[in-house]
Design an enzyme around this catalytic site. Structure first.
Site, PDB file in Angstrom:
ATOM      1  CG  HIS A  19      31.490   6.602-104.010  1.00  0.00           C
ATOM      2  ND1 HIS A  19      30.357   6.969-104.697  1.00  0.00           N
ATOM      3  CD2 HIS A  19      31.158   6.667-102.683  1.00  0.00           C
ATOM      4  CE1 HIS A  19      29.382   7.231-103.825  1.00  0.00           C
ATOM      5  NE2 HIS A  19      29.849   7.066-102.616  1.00  0.00           N
ATOM      6  CG  HIS A  42      26.144  10.246 -91.674  1.00  0.00           C
ATOM      7  ND1 HIS A  42      27.190  10.061 -90.790  1.00  0.00           N
ATOM      8  CD2 HIS A  42      25.330  11.184 -91.118  1.00  0.00           C
ATOM      9  CE1 HIS A  42      27.013  10.867 -89.747  1.00  0.00           C
ATOM     10  NE2 HIS A  42      25.895  11.558 -89.919  1.00  0.00           N
ATOM     11  CB  SER A  95      29.578   4.652 -99.592  1.00  0.00           C
ATOM     12  OG  SER A  95      28.552   5.267 -98.845  1.00  0.00           O
ATOM     13  CD  GLU A 113      20.102   7.715 -94.248  1.00  0.00           C
ATOM     14  OE1 GLU A 113      21.272   7.858 -94.650  1.00  0.00           O
ATOM     15  OE2 GLU A 113      19.354   8.673 -93.991  1.00  0.00           O
ATOM     16  N   GLY A 138      23.954   8.176 -86.641  1.00  0.00           N
ATOM     17  CA  GLY A 138      25.138   7.425 -87.058  1.00  0.00           C
ATOM     18  C   GLY A 138      26.298   7.515 -86.081  1.00  0.00           C
ATOM     19  CG  ASP A 158      29.578  10.582 -96.992  1.00  0.00           C
ATOM     20  OD1 ASP A 158      29.943  11.774 -97.085  1.00  0.00           O
ATOM     21  OD2 ASP A 158      28.991   9.973 -97.918  1.00  0.00           O
TER      22      ASP A 158
HETATM   23  C1  LIG Z   1      26.168  12.392 -97.733  1.00  0.00           C
HETATM   24  S1  LIG Z   1      24.787  11.336 -97.486  1.00  0.00           S
HETATM   25  C2  LIG Z   1      25.502   9.731 -97.468  1.00  0.00           C
HETATM   26  C3  LIG Z   1      25.986   9.247 -98.807  1.00  0.00           C
HETATM   27  C4  LIG Z   1      26.579   7.862 -98.802  1.00  0.00           C
HETATM   28  N1  LIG Z   1      27.581   7.697 -97.743  1.00  0.00           N
HETATM   29  C5  LIG Z   1      27.210   7.548-100.135  1.00  0.00           C
HETATM   30  O1  LIG Z   1      28.390   7.924-100.355  1.00  0.00           O
HETATM   31  O2  LIG Z   1      26.556   6.922-100.957  1.00  0.00           O
HETATM   32  C6  LIG Z   1      24.395  11.618 -95.799  1.00  0.00           C
HETATM   33  C7  LIG Z   1      23.219  10.781 -95.280  1.00  0.00           C
HETATM   34  O3  LIG Z   1      23.162  10.954 -93.854  1.00  0.00           O
HETATM   35  C8  LIG Z   1      21.810  10.870 -93.460  1.00  0.00           C
HETATM   36  N2  LIG Z   1      21.758  11.454 -92.106  1.00  0.00           N
HETATM   37  C9  LIG Z   1      21.583  12.752 -91.738  1.00  0.00           C
HETATM   38  N3  LIG Z   1      21.715  12.873 -90.404  1.00  0.00           N
HETATM   39  C10 LIG Z   1      22.011  11.639 -89.929  1.00  0.00           C
HETATM   40  C11 LIG Z   1      22.324  11.127 -88.645  1.00  0.00           C
HETATM   41  N4  LIG Z   1      22.354  11.929 -87.562  1.00  0.00           N
HETATM   42  N5  LIG Z   1      22.609   9.825 -88.521  1.00  0.00           N
HETATM   43  C12 LIG Z   1      22.592   8.996 -89.602  1.00  0.00           C
HETATM   44  N6  LIG Z   1      22.300   9.421 -90.847  1.00  0.00           N
HETATM   45  C13 LIG Z   1      22.029  10.725 -91.013  1.00  0.00           C
HETATM   46  C14 LIG Z   1      21.071  11.620 -94.534  1.00  0.00           C
HETATM   47  O4  LIG Z   1      19.707  11.229 -94.561  1.00  0.00           O
HETATM   48  C15 LIG Z   1      21.847  11.192 -95.787  1.00  0.00           C
HETATM   49  O5  LIG Z   1      21.228  10.077 -96.382  1.00  0.00           O
END
Ligand SMILES: C[S@@+](CC[C@H](N)C(=O)[O-])C[C@H]1O[C@@H](n2cnc3c(N)ncnc32)[C@H](O)[C@@H]1O
Length: 262
Positions: A19, A42, A95, A113, A138, A158
């Site tokens: 971040h 993500h 993020s 998401e 994503g 991410d």
């Molecule tokens: C590491 S977290 C993201 C954190 C965020 N970027 C932050 O820094 O605040 C990963 C996210 O990806 C989502 N996710 C998992 N598989 C996914 C996919 N194939 N496409 C999009 N999102 C996905 C999960 O539900 C989760 O909320």
């Protein structure tokens, strides 16, 4: 449906690494009045409560943001202060909320998401003018949208890396993304785990010009993730300073590792 929920990890040392660098890059990309695009593959739920049971359970925030008093003159400190002014002192921005706090009315955000409850929470936290929120995969969604208009912009990748093949898939995705959208700056986060799976991702990025930044968590956790990595492609001028800023701002929490040659 996979089970990862970022609330368990919000505000931890890995989030600080990602971040702070993200905020520094966005500050550089918005120095000129020209609009930019911001895309996340993500996104998570966008806004977290450090008092939530999930967040308290792992103690990661206690090792991260709880040990930091961000300077409001820094981009990360500015975003944190803006989010806390609106959502209260125990709020922690994901993020997407950091991006929205630092971007301007002329900029565009697209957020992916997949998880239904995380997506619903993201809509509640972030929906508004200039923000498109998609419930879709994503990597597939980002390739469908690329290149966004305006073409100048940043893509944050991410994933939760719950499945082993994700490391190679992310590298392949980034190669396709930069071929379709060469103007985009791309920031990829990856965990440093004892199994060293990130090496497959890094090797898959090396045909491209990539800058890496890896940090160890201080103190070293007794098990699991020991550090955090970021890969930066198509960096704006002066972007190395973003890594140095994160090291300086989170000194004592993040310890820079000798970065593998890019
Ligand atoms: C590491 S977290 C993201 C954190 C965020 N970027 C932050 O820094 O605040 C990963 C996210 O990806 C989502 N996710 C998992 N598989 C996914 C996919 N194939 N496409 C999009 N999102 C996905 C999960 O539900 C989760 O909320």
């Amino acid at each position: 449906m996979l089970s990862y929920q970022h609330a368990y990890h919000a505000g931890g040392p890995a989030d600080l690494h990602k971040h702070i660098v993200l905020a520094e890059l966005l500050a550089r990309l918005t120095q000129k009045p020209r609009a930019i695009s911001y895309l996340e593959t993500h996104a998570g739920r966008g806004l977290y409560d450090l008092e939530a049971a999930e967040t308290r359970k792992t103690g990661e925030a206690a090792q991260g943001i709880a040990r930091l008093d961000p300077d409001p003159a820094t981009p990360f400190g500015r975003a944190l202060a803006a989010v806390r002014a609106a959502a209260g002192p125990s709020a922690y921005p994901g993020s997407p909320a950091i991006a929205r706090a630092l971007l301007r009315p002329q900029d565009r955000l697209a957020l992916m998401e997949l998880h239904p409850s995380e997506h619903a929470a993201l809509r509640t936290a972030l929906a508004g003018a200039g923000v498109a929120i998609h419930r879709r995969d994503g990597l597939e969604g980002a390739l469908a949208l690329a290149p966004m208009a305006p073409r100048r912009g940043l893509v944050l990748v991410d994933p939760s890396y719950e499945l082993k093949p994700e490391y190679a898939a992310v590298a392949g995705f980034v190669r396709r993304l930069v071929a379709k959208w060469p103007e985009a700056t791309v920031l990829v986060w990856y965990p440093l785990l004892p199994a060293l799976r990130h090496r497959e991702l890094v090797a898959g990025l090396h045909p491209l010009a990539v800058r890496l930044d890896e940090v160890a968590f201080d103190p070293e956790p007794p098990r699991g993730m020991t550090g955090s990595g970021l890969a930066l492609l198509n960096a704006p001028h002066g972007a190395e300073a973003a890594f140095a800023a994160a090291h300086a701002q989170a000194k004592g929490i993040l310890r820079p590792l000798r970065t593998p040659a890019a």
